[in-house]
Motif scaffolding. Structure first.
Motif, short mmCIF file in Angstrom:
data_model
loop_
_atom_site.label_atom_id
_atom_site.label_comp_id
_atom_site.label_asym_id
_atom_site.label_seq_id
_atom_site.Cartn_x
_atom_site.Cartn_y
_atom_site.Cartn_z
N MET A 126 0.85 -1.20 0.00
CA MET A 126 0.00 0.00 0.00
C MET A 126 0.90 1.26 0.00
N THR A 127 0.66 2.19 -0.92
CA THR A 127 1.42 3.45 -0.88
C THR A 127 0.43 4.60 -0.79
N LEU A 128 0.92 5.74 -0.35
CA LEU A 128 0.07 6.92 -0.22
C LEU A 128 0.70 8.08 -0.97
N GLU A 129 -0.10 8.83 -1.69
CA GLU A 129 0.41 10.04 -2.34
C GLU A 129 0.70 11.10 -1.29
N ARG A 130 -0.22 11.18 -0.33
CA ARG A 130 -0.13 12.21 0.69
C ARG A 130 -0.27 11.56 2.06
N TRP A 131 0.62 11.87 2.96
CA TRP A 131 0.56 11.30 4.31
C TRP A 131 -0.39 12.14 5.14
N PRO A 132 -1.44 11.55 5.72
CA PRO A 132 -2.38 12.36 6.51
C PRO A 132 -1.63 13.12 7.60
N VAL A 133 -1.81 14.41 7.64
CA VAL A 133 -1.02 15.24 8.55
C VAL A 133 -1.24 14.82 10.01
N GLU A 134 -2.46 14.34 10.31
CA GLU A 134 -2.76 13.96 11.69
C GLU A 134 -2.03 12.67 12.11
N LEU A 135 -1.43 11.99 11.13
CA LEU A 135 -0.73 10.74 11.45
C LEU A 135 0.67 11.00 12.04
N GLY A 136 1.26 12.13 11.71
CA GLY A 136 2.56 12.48 12.29
C GLY A 136 3.72 11.69 11.69
N PRO A 137 4.94 12.14 11.97
CA PRO A 137 6.12 11.49 11.40
C PRO A 137 6.47 10.18 12.12
N VAL A 138 7.34 9.42 11.49
CA VAL A 138 7.95 8.26 12.14
C VAL A 138 9.25 8.76 12.77
N ILE A 139 9.35 8.70 14.10
CA ILE A 139 10.61 9.11 14.74
C ILE A 139 11.53 7.90 14.81
N CYS A 140 12.70 8.02 14.19
CA CYS A 140 13.67 6.93 14.14
C CYS A 140 14.79 7.23 15.12
N VAL A 141 14.98 6.34 16.10
CA VAL A 141 15.90 6.61 17.21
C VAL A 141 17.24 5.88 17.02
N VAL A 142 18.33 6.63 17.16
CA VAL A 142 19.65 6.00 17.29
C VAL A 142 20.31 6.57 18.53
N GLY A 143 21.23 5.78 19.12
CA GLY A 143 21.93 6.27 20.30
C GLY A 143 23.40 5.90 20.28
N ALA A 144 23.66 4.62 20.01
CA ALA A 144 25.03 4.13 20.11
C ALA A 144 25.47 3.49 18.80
N ARG A 145 26.78 3.30 18.69
CA ARG A 145 27.39 2.85 17.44
C ARG A 145 26.64 1.72 16.72
N PRO A 146 26.26 0.62 17.42
CA PRO A 146 25.63 -0.46 16.67
C PRO A 146 24.24 -0.12 16.12
N ASN A 147 23.69 1.00 16.52
CA ASN A 147 22.38 1.42 15.97
C ASN A 147 22.53 2.00 14.57
N PHE A 148 23.68 2.60 14.29
CA PHE A 148 23.79 3.42 13.07
C PHE A 148 23.67 2.57 11.81
N MET A 149 24.34 1.42 11.80
CA MET A 149 24.29 0.59 10.58
C MET A 149 22.93 -0.08 10.41
N LYS A 150 22.15 -0.12 11.48
CA LYS A 150 20.80 -0.69 11.36
C LYS A 150 19.81 0.36 10.84
N MET A 151 20.00 1.59 11.27
CA MET A 151 19.03 2.63 10.88
C MET A 151 19.27 3.15 9.46
N ALA A 152 20.52 3.18 9.00
CA ALA A 152 20.81 3.78 7.70
C ALA A 152 19.97 3.16 6.57
N PRO A 153 19.90 1.83 6.45
CA PRO A 153 19.10 1.28 5.35
C PRO A 153 17.60 1.51 5.53
N ILE A 154 17.15 1.62 6.78
CA ILE A 154 15.71 1.85 7.01
C ILE A 154 15.34 3.23 6.50
#
Ligand code: UD1
Length: 392
Positions: free
Chosen positions: A1-29
């Motif tokens: 399922m794709t959307l042309e427009r993201w409903p504004v009331e849905l808000g963003p996806v906050i993607c959290v990183v903190g420490a070194r092993p998180n970075f290589m996991k988040m980059a491809p996401i």
């Protein structure tokens, strides 16, 4: 399922990183969202758990991670201080941005801290790399894993055994999706850019000819508190590494925790050898090149167990247990514990016979992040449609 427009009331996806092993996991996401679901807004939040040039900045550049939209700048501290400080600083971010969900990866203190704040505020938590268990509650990461999984709404797993662990803890199967390994997405997409090991050594001021012996070289990393925080444990391990270095030269990438403890316990002489190259924490592309060219890897890292399996390089893990059993069942990993003779025997076996060949596990194919982005987009939209009043 794709959307042309993201409903504004849905808000963003906050993607959290903190420490070194998180970075290589988040980059491809983040890249998968940008490429396949550009309508979905993402915000990259860094807690600041890791902050050094070596532990942080170099990896951001290597992994082509965008500059974080938000940085909580918590820095180091005890577990309570670090976790508490992330929680305190993360709460106003949720209030300000009203995200559709908070996406966390791995098992570091930042992972749990942000998950806990989110669940209490009714914001869905999405955990990538869920369900891994060492069954060793003495490991801070194990506590982080168990608790994050308990409060996550959606759990993405890297290997099928993770589902059994989650079911045992009463987590409903419909919350769990087997998607593969995002860290291997990073590895595969960066492999061609890996730095040659000789260049890495030259740039650090070492003579690269040390890598050219008949046995090539071994790569070492050690940073687990259970291995490096006490002199009684660290000293015998360094003595074993010294013995191993007589068989093949070692390149030892030192975590700041380990470097500080070697100095504090007066153990520097044990690693002062022409056959042991001591490097600061390496960038992602340097480490990838070093691992790919090595005869073997000696480590207590979770990530390296998986990366060596994907690269087909023999790995001896200096721990009593692993939360990543597939690296043993299918990959190149052998658990040698802290027993000096077991470590030496493991090295001898690899030098004599080449070590375990292994195979690459299911879905460690470079496309895990795309599966996550597609599934998460659909999940968020369905939730949104269900929550909408019928009259709209
Ligand atoms: C953390 C994670 C661990 C992960 C590891 C990778 C937890 C509980 N542990 O452990 O799962 O495998 O990251 O590195 O979250 N330091 C620096 N510069 C930095 C960051 C830390 O010098 O940028 C030093 C500080 O002295 C700090 C120590 O390293 O006190 C430990 O850092 P911390 O984030 O507490 O834990 P790690 O051992 O790195």
């Amino acid at each position: 399922m794709t959307l042309e427009r993201w409903p504004v009331e849905l808000g963003p996806v906050i993607c959290v990183v903190g420490a070194r092993p998180n970075f290589m996991k988040m980059a491809p996401i983040l890249r998968a969202f940008a490429a396949h679901h550009p309508a979905i807004p993402t915000l990259l939040l860094h807690t600041g758990q890791h902050y050094d040039k070596d532990m942080n900045d170099r990896l951001f550049v290597d992994l082509r991670l965008p500059h974080p939209d938000i940085n909580l700048e918590v820095g180091s501290g005890t577990h309570a201080v670090q976790t508490g400080e992330v929680m305190r600083r993360f709460e106003p971010v949720l209030d300000a941005h009203k995200p559709s969900c908070v996406l966390v990866v791995g098992d570091v203190n930042s992972t749990l801290a942000c998950s806990l704040v989110s669940v209490k505020k009714g914001v869905p938590v999405v955990h990538v790399e869920a369900g891994l268990r060492s069954y060793d509650r003495g490991m801070p990461e194990e506590v982080n894993r168990v608790l994050t999984d308990q409060i996550a709404d959606l759990l993405y797993t890297t290997e099928r055994s993770a589902l059994d662990n989650l079911l045992r803890e009463g987590i409903a199967e419909e919350r769990v999706r087997f998607v593969g390994n995002v860290m291997i997405d990073s590895l595969l997409s960066n492999r061609e850019f890996a730095h040659p090991p000789a260049k890495t050594l030259s740039q650090a001021g070492f003579d690269p000819s040390i890598l050219e012996g008949a046995n090539s070289y071994g790569v070492v990393t050690l940073h687990r508190p259970s291995n490096v925080d006490r002199a009684e444990t660290l000293q015998p391990l360094l003595e074993v590494l010294r013995r191993v270095s007589e068989k093949l030269p070692l390149v030892f990438a030192l975590h700041p925790r380990t470097r500080a403890n070697i100095e504090r316990f007066g153990l520097s002489d044990l690693v002062a050898s022409e056959r042991i190259v001591l490097l600061p924490p390496q960038g992602y592309l340097e480490m990838l090149g070093l691992m790919a060219g090595a005869k073997l890897v000696l480590t207590d890292s979770g990530g390296l167990q998986e990366e060596t399996t994907a690269l087909g390089v023999p790995c001896l893990t200096i721990r009593e247990n692993t939360e990543r059993p597939i690296t043993i069942d299918q990959g190149t990993n052998i658990m040698v514990g802290r027993d000096g003779q077991a470590i030496i025997d493991g090295v001898d076996e690899i030098l004599a016979k080449g070590g375990k060949r292994g195979r690459v596990p299911e879905y460690w194919d470079g496309h895990a992040a795309e599966r996550i982005a597609a599934d998460l987009a659909q999940w968020l939209i369905e939730r949104h449609l269900q929550a909408k009043p019928k009259s709209e």
